[in-house]
Design an enzyme around this catalytic site. Structure first.
Site, PDB file in Angstrom:
ATOM      1  N   SER A 174      -8.553  -1.319   0.872  1.00 32.33           N
ATOM      2  CA  SER A 174      -8.266   0.067   1.262  1.00 32.33           C
ATOM      3  C   SER A 174      -8.625   0.356   2.716  1.00 32.33           C
ATOM      4  O   SER A 174      -7.904   1.068   3.408  1.00 32.33           O
ATOM      5  CB  SER A 174      -9.061   1.032   0.376  1.00 32.33           C
ATOM      6  OG  SER A 174      -8.652   0.893  -0.956  1.00 32.33           O
ATOM      7  N   GLU A 192       0.189  -0.245  -0.955  1.00 30.31           N
ATOM      8  CA  GLU A 192       0.510   0.747   0.104  1.00 30.31           C
ATOM      9  C   GLU A 192      -0.470   1.921   0.071  1.00 30.31           C
ATOM     10  O   GLU A 192      -0.128   3.040   0.441  1.00 30.31           O
ATOM     11  CB  GLU A 192       1.951   1.252  -0.018  1.00 30.31           C
ATOM     12  CG  GLU A 192       3.026   0.220   0.233  1.00 30.31           C
ATOM     13  CD  GLU A 192       3.027  -0.306   1.657  1.00 30.31           C
ATOM     14  OE1 GLU A 192       2.647  -1.473   1.830  1.00 30.31           O
ATOM     15  OE2 GLU A 192       3.372   0.428   2.568  1.00 30.31           O
TER      16      GLU A 192
HETATM   17  C1  LIG Z   1       0.540  -7.042  -6.818  1.00 34.53           C
HETATM   18  C2  LIG Z   1      -0.045  -6.664  -5.503  1.00 34.53           C
HETATM   19  C3  LIG Z   1       0.730  -6.758  -4.365  1.00 34.53           C
HETATM   20  C4  LIG Z   1       0.189  -6.445  -3.120  1.00 34.53           C
HETATM   21  N1  LIG Z   1       0.979  -6.589  -1.990  1.00 34.53           N
HETATM   22  C5  LIG Z   1       0.408  -6.450  -0.770  1.00 34.53           C
HETATM   23  C6  LIG Z   1       1.136  -6.784   0.422  1.00 34.53           C
HETATM   24  O1  LIG Z   1       2.322  -7.127   0.380  1.00 34.53           O
HETATM   25  N2  LIG Z   1       0.477  -6.704   1.596  1.00 34.53           N
HETATM   26  C7  LIG Z   1      -0.826  -6.333   1.698  1.00 34.53           C
HETATM   27  O2  LIG Z   1      -1.361  -6.300   2.799  1.00 34.53           O
HETATM   28  N3  LIG Z   1      -1.537  -5.982   0.589  1.00 34.53           N
HETATM   29  C8  LIG Z   1      -0.950  -6.039  -0.633  1.00 34.53           C
HETATM   30  N4  LIG Z   1      -1.677  -5.737  -1.764  1.00 34.53           N
HETATM   31  C9  LIG Z   1      -3.049  -5.297  -1.636  1.00 34.53           C
HETATM   32  C10 LIG Z   1      -3.205  -3.817  -1.897  1.00 34.53           C
HETATM   33  O3  LIG Z   1      -2.657  -3.054  -0.839  1.00 34.53           O
HETATM   34  C11 LIG Z   1      -4.690  -3.547  -2.131  1.00 34.53           C
HETATM   35  O4  LIG Z   1      -5.006  -4.086  -3.400  1.00 34.53           O
HETATM   36  C12 LIG Z   1      -5.035  -2.089  -2.094  1.00 34.53           C
HETATM   37  O5  LIG Z   1      -4.936  -1.605  -0.786  1.00 34.53           O
HETATM   38  C13 LIG Z   1      -6.470  -1.821  -2.617  1.00 34.53           C
HETATM   39  O6  LIG Z   1      -7.364  -2.648  -1.994  1.00 34.53           O
HETATM   40  P1  LIG Z   1      -8.464  -3.454  -2.857  1.00 34.53           P
HETATM   41  O7  LIG Z   1      -7.708  -4.156  -3.922  1.00 34.53           O
HETATM   42  O8  LIG Z   1      -9.277  -4.280  -1.940  1.00 34.53           O
HETATM   43  O9  LIG Z   1      -9.346  -2.341  -3.504  1.00 34.53           O
HETATM   44  P2  LIG Z   1     -10.595  -1.588  -2.843  1.00 34.53           P
HETATM   45  O10 LIG Z   1     -10.245  -1.105  -1.493  1.00 34.53           O
HETATM   46  O11 LIG Z   1     -11.786  -2.465  -2.970  1.00 34.53           O
HETATM   47  O12 LIG Z   1     -10.733  -0.358  -3.815  1.00 34.53           O
HETATM   48  C14 LIG Z   1     -11.266  -0.484  -5.124  1.00 34.53           C
HETATM   49  C15 LIG Z   1     -11.214   0.891  -5.790  1.00 34.53           C
HETATM   50  O13 LIG Z   1     -12.016   1.826  -5.047  1.00 34.53           O
HETATM   51  C16 LIG Z   1     -11.236   2.933  -4.631  1.00 34.53           C
HETATM   52  N5  LIG Z   1     -11.649   3.355  -3.289  1.00 34.53           N
HETATM   53  C17 LIG Z   1     -11.750   2.595  -2.181  1.00 34.53           C
HETATM   54  N6  LIG Z   1     -12.174   3.337  -1.128  1.00 34.53           N
HETATM   55  C18 LIG Z   1     -12.323   4.601  -1.601  1.00 34.53           C
HETATM   56  C19 LIG Z   1     -12.744   5.834  -1.009  1.00 34.53           C
HETATM   57  N7  LIG Z   1     -13.062   5.919   0.280  1.00 34.53           N
HETATM   58  N8  LIG Z   1     -12.780   6.927  -1.799  1.00 34.53           N
HETATM   59  C20 LIG Z   1     -12.457   6.866  -3.109  1.00 34.53           C
HETATM   60  N9  LIG Z   1     -12.064   5.727  -3.724  1.00 34.53           N
HETATM   61  C21 LIG Z   1     -11.996   4.614  -2.972  1.00 34.53           C
HETATM   62  C22 LIG Z   1      -9.791   2.427  -4.615  1.00 34.53           C
HETATM   63  O14 LIG Z   1      -8.876   3.490  -4.775  1.00 34.53           O
HETATM   64  C23 LIG Z   1      -9.795   1.477  -5.801  1.00 34.53           C
HETATM   65  O15 LIG Z   1      -9.609   2.196  -6.980  1.00 34.53           O
HETATM   66  C24 LIG Z   1      -1.143  -6.000  -3.018  1.00 34.53           C
HETATM   67  C25 LIG Z   1      -1.914  -5.862  -4.178  1.00 34.53           C
HETATM   68  C26 LIG Z   1      -1.392  -6.188  -5.397  1.00 34.53           C
HETATM   69  C27 LIG Z   1      -2.271  -6.050  -6.624  1.00 34.53           C
END
Ligand SMILES: Cc1cc2nc3c(=O)[nH]c(=O)nc-3n(C[C@H](O)[C@H](O)[C@H](O)COP(=O)(O)OP(=O)(O)OC[C@H]3O[C@@H](n4cnc5c(N)ncnc54)[C@H](O)[C@@H]3O)c2cc1C
Length: 396
Positions: A135, A373
């Site tokens: 994120s 996204e």
């Molecule tokens: C199938 C799939 C395809 C993807 N495709 C791409 C791609 O093409 N390119 C790319 O770059 N990425 C891609 N991603 C990555 C995706 O964008 C990230 O998984 C997403 O941004 C969330 O990041 P994270 O998984 O590290 O979760 P984290 O950032 O660790 O978040 C974990 C949880 O905490 C919550 N959270 C985090 N920060 C806060 C806050 N400040 N306040 C409240 N809640 C918060 C989040 O909403 C989430 O519920 C893909 C992911 C998947 C699963």
């Protein structure tokens, strides 16, 4: 003043064509590629050729759109409608169509005319996420170091959609970590560049037709002109350049949610009809069968999502700043589609939970639309900052 919510006629052929592809190409192979994760859907090659042929004609129609008229609908609205119809067929297959990666949207959003020309025929994935963050996209640690006329890219990107199939990848990298967000730039990197390695593919809950890769960059050399936008590090403008991509891509992900949500609503309506429950819009929902009342609630949420998303795309086409609306559309549609698909499984019960229909698959597929996204929570954070006039330092 009356508001006309009808879509412009010039989009009819796009909607019709993409819907036919979704119905006759995607739906028949939807379950096949849900079961065969990581297998490339060869059926999409023909579709990619047709899409390429149509792009030229659509581009000139969109560029001519509106002329000097105060309001116009163009490429953003067309892309959105196309993603919606295709997602009605299958989200994972939509994400697998050659030539239509998230990196292509980034190129369209921020490339200069020379870059648009140079990268017009590529299939570009988008690589932002790293092992250390998802994120918090300001935490990019992949580096881009100037070396003569080139940049050397070093780092690891995870969860890259189309990362093993696309021929290019748009990589977010920092020119100087000590300068924070302003130093983060995006680079178009050909996948056959020496030093670019697909390390592995992920196994996932849903959208199994789409490949999701880990990519490593070790001294991957790209020409300096592959940097999208300005190479200057403008600490006053901070994150503007790269983040602009999201204003265009978030409404498209919202549209994917709306397409999938519509598919589930149609299936649910059919099941209710079979069970003898007709939906009567002339009577209060609360006076009807409980499952019908639930359907009406879901459908009204779906319509609200649809209108939010149209507005965000219309603003992008009319060059109006739409970051807030782009986040609103994605937050609303992402939440709505998971609600609709999970309720459809619940109401369908045995038929919803079994593989006799696609409902259980759609429930698995839908969750990603609320994650990538920018997650639901991150969209809400962005909206709250904008509405309350707070900075990212004020509200985290
Ligand atoms: C199938 C799939 C395809 C993807 N495709 C791409 C791609 O093409 N390119 C790319 O770059 N990425 C891609 N991603 C990555 C995706 O964008 C990230 O998984 C997403 O941004 C969330 O990041 P994270 O998984 O590290 O979760 P984290 O950032 O660790 O978040 C974990 C949880 O905490 C919550 N959270 C985090 N920060 C806060 C806050 N400040 N306040 C409240 N809640 C918060 C989040 O909403 C989430 O519920 C893909 C992911 C998947 C699963």
């Amino acid at each position: 003043m009356a508001i006309n919510l009808e879509l412009p006629k010039k989009f009819d052929s796009t909607v019709e064509r993409t819907h036919l592809a979704a119905e006759h190409i995607f739906r028949p192979i939807s379950r096949k590629y849900d079961k065969a994760e990581h297998e490339y859907p060869v059926e999409l090659d023909e579709l990619a050729k047709l899409a390429k042929q149509n792009r030229g004609a659509e581009k000139s129609a969109d560029e001519g759109a509106g002329g000097d008229a105060p309001s116009k609908n163009g490429a953003n609205m067309r892309g959105l409608l196309s993603a919606l119809e295709m997602s009605w067929g299958d989200v994972g297959l939509l994400l697998s169509i050659p030539g239509q990666g998230l990196g292509n949207a980034a190129i369209a959003a921020v490339a200069n005319p020379e870059q648009l020309e140079k990268f017009s025929d590529v299939w570009a994935a988008m690589a932002i996420t790293e092992p250390s963050f998802g994120s918090d996209s300001a935490a990019v640690s992949t580096t881009a170091t100037r070396d003569g006329d080139d940049y050397l890219i070093n780092g690891e990107k995870i969860f890259v959609t189309s990362g093993s199939r696309a021929d290019h990848v748009v990589v977010w990298a920092t020119l100087d970590k000590s300068l924070g967000r302003a130093a983060i730039k995006s680079f178009v990197v050909p996948m056959d560049t020496e030093g670019v390695t697909v390390v592995r593919l992920e196994k996932k809950l849903g959208i199994k037709a789409s490949d999701t890769a880990v990519i490593r960059f070790e001294n991957a050399r790209v020409p300096a002109e592959n940097l999208l936008g300005s190479p200057e590090i403008d600490t006053k403008k901070a994150f503007g350049g790269v983040m602009q991509t999201f204003d265009n891509t978030r409404p498209v992900v919202a549209a994917m949610a709306i397409g999938l949500g519509r598919a589930a609503l149609e299936e649910l309506r059919r099941m209710l009809h079979e069970a003898g429950h007709e939906i009567d819009y002339d009577r209060p929902a609360a006076a009807q069968h409980a499952t019908v009342a639930e359907f009406i609630r879901l459908e009204s949420d779906w319509e609200a999502s649809w209108l939010h998303t149209l507005r965000a795309a219309w603003m992008a086409d009319n060059k109006q700043p739409n970051s807030t609306e782009a986040s609103m559309s994605k937050a609303k549609a992402g939440r709505t589609v998971t609600d609709i698909t999970n309720k459809a499984v619940e109401v369908g019960a045995t038929a919803g939970f079994s593989e006799t229909s696609l409902l259980e698959k759609w429930a698995r597929d839908s969750k990603i639309l609320d994650i990538f996204e920018g997650t639901q929570q991150i969209q809400q954070l962005i909206i709250a900052r904008r509405v309350l006039g707070k900075s990212s330092a004020d509200l985290k």
